[in-house]
Each structure stands twice: as structure tokens, then as C-alpha cells.
Design a protein around this motif. Structure first.
Motif, short mmCIF file in Angstrom:
data_model
loop_
_atom_site.label_atom_id
_atom_site.label_comp_id
_atom_site.label_asym_id
_atom_site.label_seq_id
_atom_site.Cartn_x
_atom_site.Cartn_y
_atom_site.Cartn_z
N VAL A 197 0.88 -1.32 -0.03
CA VAL A 197 -0.06 0.04 -0.22
C VAL A 197 0.78 1.24 0.09
O VAL A 197 0.45 2.37 -0.60
CB VAL A 197 -1.02 0.11 1.33
N LEU A 198 1.97 1.28 0.73
CA LEU A 198 2.74 2.25 0.70
C LEU A 198 4.15 2.13 0.60
O LEU A 198 4.80 1.10 0.82
CB LEU A 198 2.53 2.96 2.15
N THR A 232 -1.05 0.49 -7.18
CA THR A 232 -1.10 2.21 -6.65
C THR A 232 0.20 2.82 -7.14
O THR A 232 1.48 2.13 -6.92
CB THR A 232 -1.12 2.14 -5.35
N ASP A 248 2.54 6.14 -6.58
CA ASP A 248 2.62 7.36 -5.75
C ASP A 248 3.87 8.27 -6.09
O ASP A 248 5.03 7.77 -6.28
CB ASP A 248 2.78 6.74 -4.46
N THR A 307 -11.33 5.04 -1.13
CA THR A 307 -10.38 6.14 -0.83
C THR A 307 -10.72 7.51 -1.80
O THR A 307 -10.49 8.70 -1.20
CB THR A 307 -8.93 5.59 -1.27
N GLU A 354 -4.15 12.12 1.79
CA GLU A 354 -4.05 10.83 1.24
C GLU A 354 -4.47 9.70 1.93
O GLU A 354 -3.77 9.08 2.77
CB GLU A 354 -2.50 10.50 0.80
N TRP A 364 -5.74 6.27 2.56
CA TRP A 364 -5.40 4.83 2.19
C TRP A 364 -6.01 3.74 3.20
O TRP A 364 -6.17 4.27 4.54
CB TRP A 364 -3.85 4.58 2.14
N THR A 415 -5.07 -3.56 -0.79
CA THR A 415 -5.15 -2.16 -0.28
C THR A 415 -5.45 -1.08 -1.31
O THR A 415 -5.24 -1.38 -2.67
CB THR A 415 -3.93 -1.79 0.07
N HIS A 424 -4.81 3.30 -2.41
CA HIS A 424 -4.23 4.66 -1.79
C HIS A 424 -4.43 5.62 -3.05
O HIS A 424 -4.29 5.56 -4.24
CB HIS A 424 -2.81 4.65 -1.71
N GLU A 477 -4.28 10.12 -3.42
CA GLU A 477 -3.93 11.45 -3.04
C GLU A 477 -3.88 12.53 -4.07
O GLU A 477 -3.66 12.18 -5.26
CB GLU A 477 -2.44 10.98 -2.47
#
Length: 258
Positions: free
Chosen positions: A81-82, A98, A100, A133, A208, A210, A235, A237, A239
Motif C-alpha cells: 500500500v505504501l 498504486t 505514488d 479512498t 492521502e 489509504w 489495499t 491509496h 492522494e
């Protein structure tokens, strides 16, 4: 550090935000079943350098990562997810990806993320995650404005995510942004209205939301960067970087309209 941008800096922030939105839009359109995450990273690098911009990630080495990050974009697949570190992975039909991205152009940074499903298969639970989200981001932006507080944004985000039935992790969230990528104030993805920093014109925020499908607990990959759901659940996310203005809120990282 909390920065309040001048009108000239805000004009530069608009250009940076437009670049981030355009790159993410282009990457999404190029990504197919069979695309390698490292290929996406190479595309991002080329577009950033061609624009005369600088990646916020290549030399990024915070305390929570095994830095420097060394890549130009975060690529998180399915249960990641991140801070997804690009690696040799070929995307399959139905993967939830995702992207980012954060860059600096003319001294001002912007940060945005999108989640989408690769290929033709669209698992309903994954679609629901992404849409939650997106709704939470819209609610958070709507709750921002001059005189509002960071807690108002957090409360709006948390309300949407909780109503959708998702656990909420408070370890990572939104943040101020300006001459550097990560600044104060922190914007949690849940909180109490009327609390926190009072928003002022000239402030840039990366908001953001998530979520993870069935847990609020994260685990870290052996790469020292990629954060995944502890249960292996999917997941999502989403932003945007926004500017607080005299009249309200301006979204800076929207995709191009044509």
C-alpha cells in the motif's frame, strides 16, 4: 516546519502539480498486463527529467526506510500500500496497482497517488477499496479551507472510510508540502473536527486516504521500504496536493482534461 507560500510560489506549485498529474495519467494509460514495475519506474524517470524536474524519492532516506529509496516512483501491488519499491514484477490481469509520485519543479514540490486495476478483470472488492479512498479524498478536500483545521479534514476522511467498513491506520497520513516533500502539519486519516492546525491561504497539503481491506496493521518487506497489509489483504491509496487559497481549496495534481 510549516511553509506558507507566496503568490509567486503558488504559481510554481500549480506547474509542479500539473506535471505530477500528467505523469500519473500517462503512466496509468501506458500500464498493461505484462508491464514490469521497473519499466514504469523508467518511464517516470524519463518524464521527470524531460520536464526539468527533480524526483523527491531517489535520494529520500527517512528514518522509517532503508534508504536511499533509489527509484523515481512508488509502485505498490495488491497487498502493498505504501512506499512500494519498484522491483522485477510483471503485472497480471486483475492486479490492483498504486502509483505514488512526488517531484520538485522550480523549487516547489507536489505529491499524488492513484490506485487502479490492471487489465480486464475487476474484482468487486478491489473496486470498492479504490472508490472508498476516492470518496474519502473528496470529503477531506471539501472539509478544507481557510480557517478550517487539520482535524476537520481527518474527521471527514475517517467518516467515509469507517462508513465503508474499513479499519483505519493512523501511522501514516497526509502532510504539508512545499519546498520539500514532507512537512508539518500531519493529517491523520481519522480525527476530531475543530482540532489541529488552522489552515491559512498559501498552505499546501498532500491529502492521502489509504486503506487495507480487513486490518489496520502493516508489515514491512525485506526491502526495508514496501509496506503491506499484515493479513495479505488488498489495499488502495489515493492522494492529491491541494492549495489553501483565500477563496477555498485548489486541487493542483488533477490529471489533464484532454
Amino acid at each position: 516546519m510549516i511553509e506558507i507560500l507566496t503568490l509567486d510560489e503558488l504559481d510554481r506549485a500549480r506547474k509542479t502539480g500539473a506535471l505530477v498529474g500528467t505523469i500519473l495519467h500517462t503512466l496509468k494509460n501506458r500500464t498493461r498486463v505484462g508491464t514490469n514495475l521497473l519499466e514504469i519506474d523508467r518511464w517516470a524517470r524519463a518524464m521527470i527529467l524531460d520536464a526539468g524536474a527533480v524526483s523527491c524519492y531517489v535520494d529520500y532516506a527517512p528514518s522509517f526506510g532503508r534508504g536511499p529509496f533509489g527509484h523515481y516512483i512508488c509502485t505498490a501491488v495488491n497487498d502493498a500500500v505504501l512506499h512500494g519499491l519498484p522491483h522485477d514484477y510483471v503485472l497480471a490481469d486483475g492486479d490492483l496497482l498504486t502509483l505514488d509520485l512526488a517531484v520538485t519543479l522550480d523549487g516547489i514540490s507536489a505529491d499524488a497517488a492513484i490506485s487502479f486495476i490492471v487489465g480486464e478483470t475487476r474484482p468487486p472488492a478491489s473496486v470498492a477499496l479504490i472508490e472508498a479512498t476516492e470518496r474519502a479524498l473528496a470529503a477531506g478536500i471539501a472539509a478544507a479551507g481557510p480557517g478550517k483545521r487539520t482535524g476537520d479534514i481527518s474527521h471527514a476522511i475517517g467518516g467515509v472510510l469507517a462508513d465503508a467498513g474499513y479499519p483505519i491506520n493512523l501511522e501514516f497520513g497526509g502532510h504539508g508540502i512545499g519546498s520539500t516533500m514532507h512537512q508539518d502539519p500531519h493529517i491523520s486519516n481519522d480525527g476530531r473536527p475543530g482540532r489541529g492546525f488552522t489552515l491559512r491561504p498559501g498552505l499546501l497539503l498532500a491529502i492521502e486516504p489509504w486503506v487495507m481491506e480487513d486490518t489496520d496493521r502493516l508489515i514491512t518487506d525485506p526491502d526495508g521500504w514496501t509496506l503491506r497489509s499484515a493479513t495479505g489483504a488488498r489495499t488502495a491509496h489515493t492522494e492529491h496536493t491541494v492549495a489553501i487559497t483565500e477563496n477555498g481549496v485548489e486541487i493542483l495534481t488533477l490529471p489533464p482534461t484532454n
